[in-house]
Write a protein that holds these residues in place. Structure first.
Motif, PDB file in Angstrom:
ATOM      1  N   LEU A   1       0.820  -1.207   0.000  1.00 28.08           N
ATOM      2  CA  LEU A   1       0.000   0.000   0.000  1.00 28.08           C
ATOM      3  C   LEU A   1       0.853   1.256   0.000  1.00 28.08           C
ATOM      4  CD1 LEU A   1      -2.721  -1.056   2.626  1.00 28.08           C
ATOM      5  CD2 LEU A   1      -2.896  -1.109   0.132  1.00 28.08           C
ATOM      6  N   LYS A   2       0.224   2.366  -0.309  1.00 24.75           N
ATOM      7  CA  LYS A   2       0.921   3.649  -0.277  1.00 24.75           C
ATOM      8  C   LYS A   2       1.350   3.962   1.147  1.00 24.75           C
ATOM      9  CE  LYS A   2      -1.797   5.597  -4.095  1.00 24.75           C
ATOM     10  NZ  LYS A   2      -2.749   6.670  -4.465  1.00 24.75           N
TER      11      LYS A   2
ATOM     12  N   THR B   1      -1.333   5.680   3.175  1.00 22.98           N
ATOM     13  CA  THR B   1      -2.355   4.802   3.738  1.00 22.98           C
ATOM     14  C   THR B   1      -1.859   4.102   4.985  1.00 22.98           C
ATOM     15  OG1 THR B   1      -3.296   4.417   1.534  1.00 22.98           O
ATOM     16  CG2 THR B   1      -3.860   2.826   3.249  1.00 22.98           C
TER      17      THR B   1
ATOM     18  N   LYS C   1      -8.514   7.986   3.942  1.00 23.56           N
ATOM     19  CA  LYS C   1      -7.328   7.352   3.358  1.00 23.56           C
ATOM     20  C   LYS C   1      -6.618   6.404   4.313  1.00 23.56           C
ATOM     21  CE  LYS C   1      -6.432  11.328   0.342  1.00 23.56           C
ATOM     22  NZ  LYS C   1      -5.429  12.308  -0.119  1.00 23.56           N
TER      23      LYS C   1
ATOM     24  N   LYS D   1      -7.981  -3.568   1.311  1.00 20.68           N
ATOM     25  CA  LYS D   1      -7.418  -2.460   0.546  1.00 20.68           C
ATOM     26  C   LYS D   1      -6.478  -2.975  -0.539  1.00 20.68           C
ATOM     27  CE  LYS D   1      -8.369   1.886   1.921  1.00 20.68           C
ATOM     28  NZ  LYS D   1      -8.589   3.040   1.004  1.00 20.68           N
TER      29      LYS D   1
ATOM     30  N   ASN E   1      -8.610  -4.529  -3.237  1.00 19.74           N
ATOM     31  CA  ASN E   1      -9.289  -3.472  -3.999  1.00 19.74           C
ATOM     32  C   ASN E   1      -8.331  -2.777  -4.951  1.00 19.74           C
ATOM     33  OD1 ASN E   1      -9.902  -0.189  -3.804  1.00 19.74           O
ATOM     34  ND2 ASN E   1     -11.675  -1.443  -4.338  1.00 19.74           N
ATOM     35  N   ARG E   2      -7.127  -2.537  -4.477  1.00 18.16           N
ATOM     36  CA  ARG E   2      -6.150  -1.813  -5.301  1.00 18.16           C
ATOM     37  C   ARG E   2      -5.711  -2.620  -6.509  1.00 18.16           C
ATOM     38  NH1 ARG E   2      -0.230   0.653  -3.397  1.00 18.16           N
ATOM     39  NH2 ARG E   2       0.275   1.603  -5.409  1.00 18.16           N
ATOM     40  N   TYR E   3      -5.504  -3.936  -6.325  1.00 17.35           N
ATOM     41  CA  TYR E   3      -4.938  -4.737  -7.406  1.00 17.35           C
ATOM     42  C   TYR E   3      -5.981  -5.529  -8.194  1.00 17.35           C
ATOM     43  CZ  TYR E   3      -0.376  -3.631  -5.486  1.00 17.35           C
ATOM     44  OH  TYR E   3       0.742  -2.963  -5.045  1.00 17.35           O
TER      45      TYR E   3
ATOM     46  N   ASN F   1     -14.334  -2.777  -1.391  1.00 19.07           N
ATOM     47  CA  ASN F   1     -13.705  -2.920  -0.077  1.00 19.07           C
ATOM     48  C   ASN F   1     -14.540  -3.757   0.881  1.00 19.07           C
ATOM     49  OD1 ASN F   1     -11.136  -1.170   0.145  1.00 19.07           O
ATOM     50  ND2 ASN F   1     -12.566   0.190  -0.900  1.00 19.07           N
TER      51      ASN F   1
ATOM     52  N   SER G   1     -12.949   0.959  -8.821  1.00 16.93           N
ATOM     53  CA  SER G   1     -11.593   1.360  -8.456  1.00 16.93           C
ATOM     54  C   SER G   1     -11.012   2.269  -9.526  1.00 16.93           C
ATOM     55  CB  SER G   1     -10.703   0.113  -8.286  1.00 16.93           C
ATOM     56  OG  SER G   1      -9.382   0.473  -7.966  1.00 16.93           O
TER      57      SER G   1
ATOM     58  N   ARG H   1      -7.288   4.335 -10.302  1.00 15.42           N
ATOM     59  CA  ARG H   1      -5.913   4.617  -9.911  1.00 15.42           C
ATOM     60  C   ARG H   1      -5.502   5.959 -10.486  1.00 15.42           C
ATOM     61  NH1 ARG H   1      -2.593  -1.065 -10.768  1.00 15.42           N
ATOM     62  NH2 ARG H   1      -4.158  -2.433  -9.858  1.00 15.42           N
TER      63      ARG H   1
END
Length: 276
Positions: A70-71, A74, A124, A135, A138-140, A145, A267, A269
């Motif tokens: 994750l970022k 986050t 966030k 998370k 969801n991101r990839y 979520n 989602s 990006r």
């Protein structure tokens, strides 16, 4: 800095609602939870381990996993959330909600959990545990979520029936389902995106109107009509639900005959689409 302060305060509010659901509705009625929170409740039911301690230790481990996927933003917001959840879980409980109609506690607790996670997700952050995994998924993979979190939570909630009993396990599953639905609805209402595809002879003017009024880039795509074999432009635009109410009037004011196709996006990006 203003955004950081706003997110920090919102996470504190979410942490307070989260602890309220755990301490006042779930634990007093022996209703479990999923993920780390479920393990926290089981630790309290079986060994009387303070929920704040279990929450801090286990979530700390999972946050280390988050550093890889994750970022950093986050992860740091998640640390802030875990800290405040642990603090609020240690606050003495006054007048916990005891009831023989435990389904009321399950519904109320699930609703509060969904709201609390919505507040934290919108700021966030995450509450670590299964939300870290949700998370990442969801991101990839683009899975919502709440739905991803429900899957991971059930892996803890269902075996918990051996400790809290079959009936309370079913109430736990109900509570988890309600929290996932509330979370998805909350994020859809406040954080979801919509995509708009416009086919019109006036796409250039529509793109300029959208960009001028909403201040966001518009992408023009090359398209070819199947039957006519004529080249034309297709306009692609991504906006928030808040801006969506203004999009259709802007398009219709330029070309009432435009063909407009819309869809809800799970989602996105990047901050905005490039203006190609």
């Amino acid at each position: 800095m203003k955004s950081i302060i706003k997110n920090g305060i919102q996470i504190i509010m979410g942490a307070m609602v989260y602890a309220l659901a755990i301490n006042y509705f779930l634990i007093p009625n022996r209703i479990g939870e999923g993920g780390v929170t479920g393990l926290t409740a089981l630790g309290y039911y079986t060994l009387r381990i303070p929920p704040a301690l279990t929450n801090f230790v286990l979530n700390g481990i999972l946050i280390l996993v988050g550093f890889k996927f994750l970022k950093r933003e986050t992860v740091f917001y998640s640390l802030w959330a875990v800290l405040w959840i642990s603090i609020f879980l240690r606050v003495p409980v006054f007048l916990p909600f005891h009831t023989s109609q435990t389904i009321i506690a399950a519904i109320t607790g699930g609703t509060l959990m969904g709201i609390s996670m919505g507040l934290i997700f919108r700021a966030k952050g995450t509450i670590a545990g299964s939300t870290i995994l949700a998370k990442i998924v969801n991101r990839y993979l683009g899975i919502r979520n709440g739905s991803a979190m429900l899957f991971f939570d059930l892996t803890v909630a269902i075996p918990s029936g051996f400790v809290i009993g079959f009936q309370n396990m079913l109430l736990t599953v109900l509570e988890l389902y309600i929290s996932a639905v509330v979370l998805n609805k909350y994020l859809d209402a406040f954080g979801a995106k919509r995509s708009v595809l416009v086919l019109s002879k006036k796409n250039q003017a529509i793109g300029e109107a959208l960009s001028d009024n909403l201040g966001q880039g518009v992408t023009m795509l090359k398209a070819t009509g199947f039957y006519s074999q004529q080249d034309m432009d297709a306009l692609f635009y991504v906006c928030s639900n808040r801006d969506w109410t203004a999009v259709m009037p802007i398009i219709m004011s330029v070309d009432p005959e435009a063909l407009v196709v819309t869809d809800q996006i799970r989602s996105v990006r990047g901050f905005r689409l490039p203006d190609l």
